[in-house]
Design an enzyme around this catalytic site. Structure first.
Site, PDB file in Angstrom:
ATOM      1  CG  ASP A  23      -0.397   0.175   2.513  1.00 42.59           C
ATOM      2  OD1 ASP A  23      -1.107  -0.073   3.495  1.00 42.59           O
ATOM      3  OD2 ASP A  23       0.782   0.585   2.622  1.00 42.59           O
ATOM      4  CG  LEU A  24       0.084   4.261  -2.840  1.00 39.26           C
ATOM      5  CD1 LEU A  24      -0.770   5.301  -3.556  1.00 39.26           C
ATOM      6  CD2 LEU A  24       1.464   4.182  -3.468  1.00 39.26           C
TER       7      LEU A  24
ATOM      8  CG  ASP B  70      -3.736   2.846   1.532  1.00 39.24           C
ATOM      9  OD1 ASP B  70      -4.384   1.833   1.876  1.00 39.24           O
ATOM     10  OD2 ASP B  70      -3.054   3.522   2.330  1.00 39.24           O
TER      11      ASP B  70
END
Length: 348
Positions: A226-227, A269
């Site tokens: 994930d970001l 995300d």
């Protein structure tokens, strides 16, 4: 080869509902043709000496119709066009027995439309054309036997033009509906923002890949990523900037995959990479390259993007979707705890 029109690939279309459904429709039409034959026999008709043949074919049509409706698999798939051709012959014999000039039997010519509709809707293109040619030959025989050649040619041309246009329209409309349903089916399995698989698409693809891995004994690795600080990016620059970041991340991850791999977005995300025939260490290396590429491409953005990831593979872990995802999630959490912008390998 299945003579029936194939379903669209990639789970795209349930429009034709499968072989059983299509055969039951054909069985209903066949049963109706059998009833029509006996209706002709029990009403005043020209009597050309074909009553016995019509009775036999009508009884056979009733039997085939009942079997197709009650037990669609009783005959092999290749027999389907033969059943359609049999229906054409039965309609032709019915009209011939009743007399083409007889008002009741001549009205039965419209039943050729049902043959054409079924053929162009359910059969493959070439087989549908073959059925149309068969109808044309049968109708031509009826006309030559009943009316002068000049009149027969004109009536035949009008009928065949009508049947051809009707068949093409049915085929085109069916194709259009299948394409629309394919788009709807695909969109139900795709994230509209990134084009990656959504949770439903991930579950389906993962089921397929696990079955493949069990069959081939090849490794399977999942990477969950994930970001970092996407919420902060949204808060500072708006959700438009966050959407652009997600699109860029998906593009970068997709660019690092092979044709056999798959990308899914399962949360705001959070992404999952499905890597068939890939050892966990190789999956970790892919995650490292994706992170480096994302950092490089976003260096000049308002907020440079980083990504944390966790990789888990079978073996050494059990080949179970829940277990693999949970292990990759734990490895991702460890990457977050250790300072983000890094990748970790799940512990066996």
């Amino acid at each position: 080869m299945d003579p029936l029109r194939p379903k669209a690939t990639n789970g795209a279309s349930a429009h034709v509902r499968g072989v059983d459904y299509r055969r039951r429709i054909g069985g209903g039409l066949m049963f109706g043709a059998g009833l029509l034959a006996f209706t002709t026999l029990f009403t005043p008709h020209s009597g050309k000496g074909t009553d016995e043949a019509l009775a036999v074919m009508g009884a056979l049509a009733l039997l085939i119709g009942v079997l197709l409706v009650a037990w669609p698999a009783f005959a092999p798939l290749w027999a389907t066009p033969l059943f359609v051709g049999f229906g054409t012959m039965l309609i032709t014999l019915d009209i011939y027995t009743g007399g083409l000039q007889n008002s009741l039997s001549s009205d039965n010519q419209v039943l050729y439309l049902l043959v054409v509709f079924y053929s162009f809707y359910f059969l493959r293109g070439r087989l549908a054309v073959v059925q149309l040619v068969l109808v044309g030959g049968a109708y031509g025989f009826l006309l030559i036997d009943a009316v002068p050649v000049g009149q027969a040619a004109a009536r035949w041309a009008v009928m065949m033009l009508t049947l051809t246009v009707a068949g093409l329209l049915v085929g085109l409309l069916n194709r259009r509906v299948e394409l629309l349903l394919a788009e709807l089916t695909t969109s139900a399995r795709r994230d509209p923002l990134t084009g990656a698989l959504n949770r439903r698409g991930l579950d389906e693809r993962l089921t397929v890949e696990i079955a493949r891995a069990e069959r081939t004994t090849e490794p399977l690795t999942l990477v969950v990523a994930d970001l970092d600080d996407l919420k902060g990016l949204n808060d500072r620059y708006g959700h438009g900037a966050g959407d652009q970041a997600l699109e860029l991340a998906a593009k970068v991850m997709r660019g690092g995959l092979r044709e056999t791999d798959a990308l899914a977005r399962i949360g705001g995300d959070e992404f999952v990479l499905i890597l068939p025939n890939c050892e966990p260490e190789a999956g970790l290396e892919i995650a490292q390259k994706v992170r480096a590429r994302l950092r490089q491409l976003s260096a000049d953005e308002l907020q440079p993007l980083t990504m944390s990831a966790g990789a888990a593979g079978a073996p050494p872990l059990p080949l179970e979707p829940v277990e693999l995802l949970a292990a990759a999630d734990r490895a991702l959490y460890r990457s977050k705890q250790e300072g983000r912008d890094r990748s970790s390998l799940a512990e066996a």
